[in-house]
Structure formats: structure tokens, C-alpha cells
Design an enzyme around this catalytic site. Structure first.
Site, PDB file in Angstrom:
ATOM      1  N   LEU A 225      41.833  35.647  35.533  1.00  0.00           N
ATOM      2  CA  LEU A 225      40.600  35.038  35.050  1.00  0.00           C
ATOM      3  C   LEU A 225      39.832  34.338  36.169  1.00  0.00           C
ATOM      4  O   LEU A 225      40.375  33.471  36.858  1.00  0.00           O
ATOM      5  CB  LEU A 225      40.923  34.034  33.934  1.00  0.00           C
ATOM      6  CG  LEU A 225      39.723  33.338  33.285  1.00  0.00           C
ATOM      7  CD1 LEU A 225      38.847  34.356  32.570  1.00  0.00           C
ATOM      8  CD2 LEU A 225      40.188  32.253  32.325  1.00  0.00           C
ATOM      9  N   ASP A 226      38.564  34.760  36.341  1.00  0.00           N
ATOM     10  CA  ASP A 226      37.644  34.133  37.297  1.00  0.00           C
ATOM     11  C   ASP A 226      38.140  34.202  38.734  1.00  0.00           C
ATOM     12  O   ASP A 226      37.792  33.361  39.565  1.00  0.00           O
ATOM     13  CB  ASP A 226      37.372  32.668  36.918  1.00  0.00           C
ATOM     14  CG  ASP A 226      36.708  32.528  35.560  1.00  0.00           C
ATOM     15  OD1 ASP A 226      36.031  33.473  35.133  1.00  0.00           O
ATOM     16  OD2 ASP A 226      36.881  31.471  34.923  1.00  0.00           O
ATOM     17  N   GLU A 227      38.939  35.204  39.065  1.00  0.00           N
ATOM     18  CA  GLU A 227      39.457  35.321  40.423  1.00  0.00           C
ATOM     19  C   GLU A 227      39.172  36.678  41.058  1.00  0.00           C
ATOM     20  O   GLU A 227      39.736  37.023  42.089  1.00  0.00           O
ATOM     21  CB  GLU A 227      40.969  35.042  40.437  1.00  0.00           C
ATOM     22  CG  GLU A 227      41.326  33.605  40.093  1.00  0.00           C
ATOM     23  CD  GLU A 227      42.795  33.277  40.361  1.00  0.00           C
ATOM     24  OE1 GLU A 227      43.472  34.099  41.005  1.00  0.00           O
ATOM     25  OE2 GLU A 227      43.243  32.207  39.927  1.00  0.00           O
TER      26      GLU A 227
END
Length: 282
Positions: A225-227
Site C-alpha cells: 500500500l502506497d509504496e
């Protein structure tokens, strides 16, 4: 008459690669119109983007010849016709600033995309979609129906032959399986200057920390997530007098601009993946 193409490639670095690529294009009647390359000394990889024009001939034959040329160089490559906009599907929830901005830029001829469908877990933007004559698919998502909703999303994406999926403030976390299916062709806009303030309510987190800059990040979607690999980021100033609502309102402009640039660069095949990072040929 001539046809214009964009060739992107990456491979282990070695002497003479630019000469080899330009020589191949010359041999096949190609005239280089734009070229850029990058040598990553940390990884030993070479990246290149070339736009070229050549006399009309069978694209399949050109791809076969490219495949034979690329094999001894261990090249990962792709070839795209410049007159074929990328088929795109947009996902959105209840905040429509990024959606509205992308639709306007598309219809204004500022983005080389072909928006084929809009998918949302809410009904809020069906009239906006209709005003642009884009099919709107309302797919509610609950914990109990998430798997079925994602299966239907993927059906729509594949039915439209979408080469790009844009999460234009789509506030559902995609499953690992769907992220894997969309590897390298799904862009998300996160309303934070990642890696800071990941997850939900980043403006509230930023306000709580009293930041002086707020930002937005466009990145490729991955199961982490979000990486995912970052494509573009930008910031705007925050004042000590700002409320969370004021920060959110100001941040929306930044989000729209950052996402539009990421979509533009991707649609023009200017973004090459370099592990967890990207190479951007602007």
C-alpha cells in the site's frame, strides 16, 4: 507518408548501445525524431526512449526484427505507434476533482489517452460521465462483496482492452491479486508527499504535525500500500492558520496536476520502471 513509433528499452549497460539502436533504425529506414538515454551506474542498467518515423510497413514484421535485434543485448523493449492513444479506464469514489480534470484534459486533446469507461463505488459522477459520453459503471463495494466487485472491475478493464487504469481518488484498497494483474499499468494518486503520511486521512495527519508543505504523489499500484514506484510529486505551502479543510482544498489542485502529469508521461511512454524506482524521459 510515414509512420511514427516510440521504442522504449532497458538492458544491461555496455559500450555501443546507442550506436546499435540508431544503426538498427537506420537499417530499417527509421529517422530518429527524439531520443534520450540514461545509464544507471548503481544497477548497471541502460534505459532508452526513441521516437522515430519510417516508411509504412508491417508492424508485426518490425516487431519480429526488433525481437531478434534485442535478444543478444538482453533487452526488455516495447514498440508503440504514436497515433494510437492508450485505452484507459478511470476509477473514482466520491471526490471528483481528479476525474473532472482528466476528462477535461482528454477532451481538450492534452492527453494521449482514450477513456473507455469510468468505474465507481458511488453514483455521484454518472452525470459527469454522461456529459463526456463515457460509459459509467456503478459497482458498490462492501467487505462481503469486494471479491465480486473486483472481478467485475477486471471484466470491464479487459473488455475495454485497457492499457492503463487510473485510480483518480478511488478510495478502496485493491486486493493483492488485482494489483498483480494490473502491474505496470495502474496509476494511483495519493494525497500526500509519500513516504510521509501513508494510508487514510493524510491531510489530518499533516495538520496534526504542523507541516509547512503539503503534497501529492502519483505512483504505480503494487500490493504494498502506497509504496509503488513514484512517477511524479509536487508540493504547496501550508500556513499555521490552515484548518484541515483548508489544507484539503489547497491540496486538491496539487493532486490534479500531479496525476495529470503522470498520466501524460505514461501515455507518451516516457516512464520506464527501474526496480522500485522510475526513469522519466520528459
Amino acid at each position: 507518408m510515414s509512420h511514427s513509433y516510440i521504442l522504449t528499452l532497458s538492458c544491461p549497460d555496455r559500450l555501443g548501445l546507442v550506436h546499435a539502436v540508431s544503426g538498427f533504425l537506420l537499417e530499417h529506414g527509421g529517422n530518429v525524431e527524439e531520443a534520450a538515454q540514461y545509464n544507471d551506474h548503481a544497477t548497471g542498467l541502460f534505459f532508452m526512449r526513441v521516437q522515430f518515423a519510417c516508411a509504412p510497413h508491417d508492424r508485426a514484421s518490425l516487431q519480429d526484427q526488433l525481437a531478434r535485434f534485442a535478444e543478444p543485448h538482453q533487452m526488455r523493449w516495447s514498440l508503440h505507434a504514436t497515433d494510437q492513444p492508450i485505452k484507459t479506464v478511470l476509477l473514482v469514489s466520491k471526490e471528483g476533482h481528479c476525474l473532472n480534470d482528466l476528462l477535461f484534459r482528454w477532451k481538450s486533446g492534452l492527453l494521449s489517452v482514450d477513456i473507455r469507461a469510468i468505474i465507481s463505488n458511488h453514483r455521484d459522477f454518472y452525470q459527469l460521465a454522461a456529459s463526456y459520453n463515457v460509459p459509467f459503471h456503478h459497482l458498490p463495494v462492501t467487505p462481503a462483496t469486494k471479491a465480486q466487485a473486483e472481478a467485475r472491475q477486471l471484466e470491464i478493464i479487459e473488455a475495454e482492452s485497457a492499457e492503463l487504469v487510473v485510480l483518480a481518488r478511488y478510495m478502496q484498497v485493491l486486493s493483492d491479486a488485482l494489483c498483480q494483474r494490473l502491474t505496470g499499468r495502474a496509476i494511483n494518486i495519493h494525497h500526500s508527499f509519500l513516504p510521509s503520511f501513508k494510508g487514510a486521512k493524510p491531510y489530518a495527519q499533516a495538520h496534526d504535525r504542523g507541516v509547512k508543505l503539503i503534497g501529492a504523489t502519483a505512483h504505480y499500484v503494487t500490493p504494498d500500500l502506497d509504496e509503488g514506484p513514484i512517477i511524479e510529486q509536487d508540493v504547496t505551502r501550508a500556513e499555521h492558520t490552515d484548518t484541515v479543510e483548508a489544507l484539503t482544498a489547497r491540496g486538491r489542485d496539487t493532486e490534479s496536476q500531479v496525476l495529470a502529469r503522470a498520466v501524460k508521461w505514461h501515455s507518451e511512454h516516457r516512464v520506464l520502471l527501474n526496480g522500485h524506482k522510475t526513469v522519466i524521459f520528459r
